[in-house]
Design an enzyme around this catalytic site. Structure first.
Site, mmCIF file in Angstrom:
data_model
loop_
_atom_site.group_PDB
_atom_site.id
_atom_site.type_symbol
_atom_site.label_atom_id
_atom_site.label_comp_id
_atom_site.label_asym_id
_atom_site.label_seq_id
_atom_site.Cartn_x
_atom_site.Cartn_y
_atom_site.Cartn_z
ATOM 1 N N HIS A 160 49.813 25.424 17.483
ATOM 2 C CA HIS A 160 49.091 25.825 16.279
ATOM 3 C C HIS A 160 49.323 24.785 15.185
ATOM 4 O O HIS A 160 50.454 24.541 14.774
ATOM 5 C CB HIS A 160 49.534 27.215 15.824
ATOM 6 N N GLU A 163 51.638 24.916 11.887
ATOM 7 C CA GLU A 163 53.049 25.287 12.014
ATOM 8 C C GLU A 163 53.903 24.022 12.124
ATOM 9 O O GLU A 163 54.484 23.721 13.164
ATOM 10 C CB GLU A 163 53.198 26.227 13.218
ATOM 11 N N ARG A 218 44.585 26.076 12.118
ATOM 12 C CA ARG A 218 45.413 26.605 13.207
ATOM 13 C C ARG A 218 44.946 26.127 14.591
ATOM 14 O O ARG A 218 45.751 25.871 15.487
ATOM 15 C CB ARG A 218 45.345 28.136 13.144
ATOM 16 N N ASN A 237 46.532 28.897 22.001
ATOM 17 C CA ASN A 237 47.428 29.849 22.655
ATOM 18 C C ASN A 237 46.721 31.156 23.023
ATOM 19 O O ASN A 237 47.334 32.216 23.139
ATOM 20 C CB ASN A 237 48.656 30.140 21.781
ATOM 21 N N ARG A 238 45.390 31.071 23.177
ATOM 22 C CA ARG A 238 44.617 32.168 23.755
ATOM 23 C C ARG A 238 43.749 31.624 24.894
ATOM 24 O O ARG A 238 42.920 32.322 25.424
ATOM 25 C CB ARG A 238 43.711 32.828 22.700
ATOM 26 N N TYR A 307 55.676 31.537 11.964
ATOM 27 C CA TYR A 307 57.039 31.705 11.515
ATOM 28 C C TYR A 307 57.459 33.140 11.748
ATOM 29 O O TYR A 307 56.626 33.950 12.177
ATOM 30 C CB TYR A 307 57.154 31.329 10.019
ATOM 31 N N TYR A 357 52.183 42.461 18.801
ATOM 32 C CA TYR A 357 50.813 42.867 19.081
ATOM 33 C C TYR A 357 50.476 42.256 20.432
ATOM 34 O O TYR A 357 51.064 41.253 20.819
ATOM 35 C CB TYR A 357 49.871 42.290 18.026
ATOM 36 N N GLU A 379 59.158 31.896 17.308
ATOM 37 C CA GLU A 379 58.692 31.790 15.931
ATOM 38 C C GLU A 379 59.889 31.303 15.118
ATOM 39 O O GLU A 379 60.864 32.015 14.951
ATOM 40 C CB GLU A 379 58.208 33.148 15.404
HETATM 41 ZN ZN LIG Z 1 51.761 29.781 16.437
#
Ligand SMILES: [Zn+2]
Length: 422
Positions: A160, A163, A218, A237-238, A307, A357, A379
């Site tokens: 991402h 980050e 992102r 990350n999907r 995070y 989630y 994270e």
């Molecule tokens: Zn991330």
């Protein structure tokens, strides 16, 4: 949260640009049952009425002006860049791990390191991004030829774009491992047991875009030519193929009203857009190929994010537990303790779906399916507390965050050795 995600973009059809109205920074988790949400000024009234209708009464303004934080960070960056330019990097040990670097600088560091420490470090190319940048990493092993079939620790970062602490920590660890081998007993022991594969920047297009255009970017920067031409990129990350899109599919089956769903999203404008098909993003396709064919005995896989200070294990797509759930949690507990002993900071742990989630199409689900025993999406700092800087964590925190992550990985490695009797 799911309801809020569905409002996350506004399309300006005249300029054909998309603007985020709402951006979820941190989802509620078990120990922090609140969400951090960035709201565009023009959406604030609507946002408040949405909260009222959802009977959410506690709303706290953490930071009224995110742009001022971004501006301050930018000023410091420009200052640092000028200072660094005066002196080109000559040796890998001169690399300053305590600032946020450009993709070019990261690459230059890895190149120098592999040239100047050829007995320990091999530079690897994992993929090519949509915009044509090479995605590099390093393989680190004790001096001498590397042993085939040796168990390995894999670390990736930068999935991402915004980050920034994640790639910084990965680079910090690369430098620390090479520098402290033969000096620090824990680092030495772990390198003797494991080969390390560290890929500090796996989404270089998104990262550079977050440095030059939009600090809070992102996703990747792939062009959605067929589906939607004005929304760029997918959530890297999907995009993994194992159970890709499951969460969305499940929700659709339950006939949810809203298009946007937590977990993964079919709308290209969404910040959690899963891509047009599994592995549609060349970055992720390359990582998958590399992980599958080039790393023969993966023992630990860590994906660095920010995070919230969490160690998140599989599964992401379902609430069900993995068959090695308990062992993964035991290792996480030891890692959290090692972090505490190093810097005094607290990290929590649990599976993605139980801590936060559901999320489908993540790298950790792919790795679990591949049979890697110890897997954590991490994270990093800060926590989602007020005044914690969120994605704009000042570079002065890189060292402590890097030290505690190194301690965590050493603890997980030690646990793996104990359990697997390597
Ligand atoms: Zn991330």
């Amino acid at each position: 949260m799911e309801k809020l995600e569905s409002y996350d973009m506004e399309l300006d059809t005249t300029t054909q640009t998309a603007r985020l109205l709402i951006d979820i920074w941190a989802e509620p988790s078990k120990q922090n049952p609140h969400a951090d949400v960035l709201v565009a000024p023009e959406f604030l009234t609507k946002f408040r009425s949405l909260l009222t209708s959802a009977e959410i009464s506690t709303l706290k303004v953490l930071e009224g002006d995110i742009q001022s934080q971004i501006n301050a960070e930018r000023r410091a960056m420009i200052h640092n860049a000028i200072r660094r330019r005066k002196r080109a990097l000559k040796t890998w040990s001169d690399f300053d791990a305590n600032v946020y670097h450009s993709y070019e600088e990261m690459t230059e560091f890895m190149r120098l390191l592999s040239e100047q420490k050829p007995d320990m470090v091999e530079m690897i190319k994992v993929a090519t991004s949509s915009e044509g940048r090479s995605i590099y990493g390093v393989k680190i092993h004790p001096p001498g030829p590397s042993t085939p079939e040796k168990p390995s620790i894999i670390v990736d970062a930068g999935v991402h774009a915004r980050e920034w602490i994640a790639p910084a920590v990965a680079l910090f660890m690369i430098k620390k491992i090479v520098h402290e081998y033969g000096i620090n007993p824990q680092v030495t022991a772990n390198l003797q047991k494991f080969d390390w594969y560290i890929m500090p920047q796996v989404n270089p297009d998104g990262y550079e875009y977050s440095r030059t255009n939009d600090r809070l970017w992102r996703k990747t920067r792939s062009k959605n030519v067929t589906v939607n031409r004005w929304c760029v990129g997918a959530d890297a990350n999907r995009n993994w193929g194992y159970r890709w899109g499951t969460v969305t599919q499940k929700n659709l089956e339950r006939k949810k009203v809203f298009l946007g769903e937590a977990g993964a999203n079919r709308t290209p404008c969404s910040n959690i857009y899963m891509g047009s098909h599994p592995y549609s993003e060349p970055e992720i396709r390359g990582l998958k190929e590399y992980f599958t064919w080039q790393i023969t005995n993966p023992m630990v896989y860590i994906s660095l994010h920010s995070y919230g200070q969490l160690l998140l294990s599989p599964w992401g797509y379902t609430n069900e537990r993995t068959e090695n759930y308990q062992d993964q949690q035991n290792a996480a507990k030891e890692a959290a303790q090692a972090i505490k002993n190093t810097t005094g900071v607290s990290y929590s742990y649990g599976t993605i779906s139980e801590m936060m989630y559901p999320a489908s199409g993540t790298s950790i689900d792919f790795m679990q399916h591949r049979g890697v025993p110890y897997i954590y999406g991490v994270e990093l700092r800060p926590t989602d507390n007020p005044n914690s800087f969120a994605f704009n964590l000042p570079p002065m925190f890189i060292k402590a965050t890097g030290d505690e992550m190194m301690a965590a990985l050493n603890a997980i490695g030690t646990h793996a050795v104990k359990m697997k009797r390597l």
